[in-house]
Every structure is written in C-alpha cells, then in structure tokens.
Design a protein around this motif. Sequence first.
Motif, PDB file in Angstrom:
ATOM      1  N   LEU A 120       3.717  68.028   9.070  1.00 22.85           N
ATOM      2  CA  LEU A 120       3.679  68.879  10.258  1.00 22.85           C
ATOM      3  C   LEU A 120       4.970  69.685  10.417  1.00 22.85           C
ATOM      4  N   GLN A 146       4.270  70.925  14.215  1.00 12.99           N
ATOM      5  CA  GLN A 146       4.544  69.777  15.077  1.00 12.99           C
ATOM      6  C   GLN A 146       4.391  70.086  16.561  1.00 12.99           C
ATOM      7  N   GLY A 157      -1.367  69.451  16.068  1.00 14.28           N
ATOM      8  CA  GLY A 157      -0.308  68.669  15.436  1.00 14.28           C
ATOM      9  C   GLY A 157       0.148  67.526  16.321  1.00 14.28           C
TER      10      GLY A 157
END
Length: 410
Positions: A151, A157, A162
Amino acid sequence: MTSHATTLLLVLALIIVLARALGAGARALGQPPVIGEVLAGVFVLPLLIDTGLADGLFPTAIRADLSALANIGVALFMFVVGMELDGDLLRGKGKLAAAVSTACIVLPLGLGVLLAWFLADAHAPSQRTGFFVFLAVALSITAFPVLARILTDRGMQRTPVGSLALTCAAINDVFAWVLLAVAVTLTGQGQGNQWLVLLVFPYLAIMLWVVKPVLRRLLVDRGKLTPGALAVVIAGVLLSAAATEWIGLHLIFGAFLFGVVMPRDGARELVHDKVAELNGVLLLPIFFIVAGLKVDLSAFSTAGFGELALILACAIAGKFLGAFGAARLSGMSTRHSAVLGTLMNTRGLTELIVLSIGAELGLLDAKLYTLMVVMALVTTAMAGPLLAWLYPPSAITADLVAPRRAKTPA
C-alpha cells in the motif's frame, strides 16, 4: 584448513549479498523486495546445493548455527509485526470491516479443511486433527506487514480501500494467530507437560499489567531511547518468546504479544526502525535459507503440479471471493471489491513462518511444504500486476481527491 567460524562468516556474507541483490531485482520488477529475498533462500541457494556448487557451505554444524539465528530473526520479525498492529485500526470501522474480515476467515478456513481432507492420505500427517486445523489456518493468512508495504509503495495507504484492507488484515492476523495456537496445541507437543499451557493465562496477565506499564515508563515517560532501554526491550522480546515456547506454544506468540503491548508513542518508532532494519538485513535472510533447506524439488512431478493447482485454487478463491463477495454485498463498487480481494490474498513472509512451524511440528511433509511455499510466493507476487490493472494511479488519485472535495463547502 577452513575453520567453522570462517565458514559460518562466509555463508552469512553470501546470504546477505544474495538476498539484497534479488530483493533489489524484485523491486525493479514492481514486486515487494521480500519476493526476491524469499526466492534467494527458498530456491536459489538450495538449487546450488543440489547441483553440487555449494557443497562445502552447509555442513550439519553450520545448519545448526543458522537455525538458531533464524529463530531469533523470526522472533524479532513477529515483535515488529506486533508493533505494527495498531489497535486503532480495529475500532470504529463499522459493519463493512467486520463483514469482510469474517468472510476472509470463514471461507478460507472451510476450503482449507476440504483441501486437508483431500491431501491427508497422500501426505500422511503425524496428527490428522492438527493437520486439518493447520492447513485451514495456512489458507486464511494475510501478511499484514507485506500488505502495508504494498500500500505504501503504491500510494494507497490513505485511500478508503487501502485503509479498509489494513483494518481487515489486522483483524485477520489476530484470529489467525489464535487458530494457529490451537493447531500447535492439538499436535500434542511436549507430551507429559501439557498442563503448562494453562500458564498462558498468568503469562497474559503479566504482559498486560506488569510489562506494558514498565515499557511505558521506559519508552514514553523518559522520552528518549537509550542503549540500555533498547537492550531491555530486546531482552524482553526474547524472554517472552522463550516463555511461550516453554509453556507449549511457539516462540512467535511471545514475541508477537511483546510487540502488541509496546506503547504507541514515545520512542516506539525508534525501536521499530532499529530492530526492523537490522533484522531485515541479517537475520531474516538466514530464516529464508533455513526454510529453503526444507524445500524438496522432487515435489514438482505430475502429481505435484496437480496438487499445486488445487492448493492455488483454494488459496486464491478463499481470500478473493470472501473479500469480494462481502464487499459487494455491503455496497462497495466492483473495482474496489476486486482490489480488496487482491490485497487480502497477499501472504508473503508471514505465511512462510506459519509453514515452517507446520514442517517443524510434523504436520507438513517436505513435498507439501514445498507446494505451500510456492503458493505463498504466487499469491503475493500476483498482487502487483493485478493492482496495476485494477487500480491504476489515476484511480488512486481520484480516490484521494474525492474525500477532500466532499469536505469543500459548495
């Protein structure tokens, strides 16, 4: 005449160089470096040994030294995993995370039991009940650390999908370690001393109400990381790992729990970085070699390829269909559901540790161990190409911008 120490130092240097080189090669191909490092240990060096090109490097005494170092590497890795398991991820995520996490555990567990039933007679496990539970757990693993790095590398992220994947992987990890502890207990290791397992309860109490406050005073109240404080932490990890090994569980559980009880502020990041960096450069590559020495290349026969196809089908279907189905039923888009299913299929180093435990306990023979290692590599390596197709940078950017637009007043 070459001494034992000289041979060991030469082997360690070779392991480090080969692991770093193949790790860099994997990154250049868009794969997590762990793929190259695992390949170095699981296939390249064992292949050199089998072809006679490295006959003098791995005598029995050297293998014993490497096994001891590998155990320390695994303990420190599980400590880092425990530190990365942020409890905040497990709270306030709602029904979607619960639904996806449940599906990503239940479906792989069911397929794992069916797979174990099909493979049990051919591979003659030493303990059938433990074998069934273990194979179910092996198929339900998602590698939280590898997932987090994928990620980060792809800039995902902070996207909703994510964040959800990290949450589900964290929940998945907790259940997987509990079930693995059950599998280890069912093998009946430590005959005659099984009552020691009852000590897990006072052990947990000591970790939560004694060790955790001490760590907070050591790393947060003082506000800095001294060499003495770091020494206390490392010694604590090893003692905790030794405690769970002694009471009949595996050393990974003690190391993992010590990471979980580490304070979330103060000098925590410094501890994490120092331990993870040294461990990743030296000790984990040794673990890959020790794991690779168990690989049986004769597993790649006609029957072996058939079993591998079945293992891959169960492993991929369990995770992907579980995550995809639960996400779609909860209202996620087809694209995001497919991305989530792909991410939850990453297994990486965590799976390799689980498989090594299975081989150590006699639940996996050499051929089945080899096929399961291949499954772990394939399911991790396929994440990069699939994500590039399912979730290109333009889609990631759109998902990152959308929440900010939603907060902007009209």
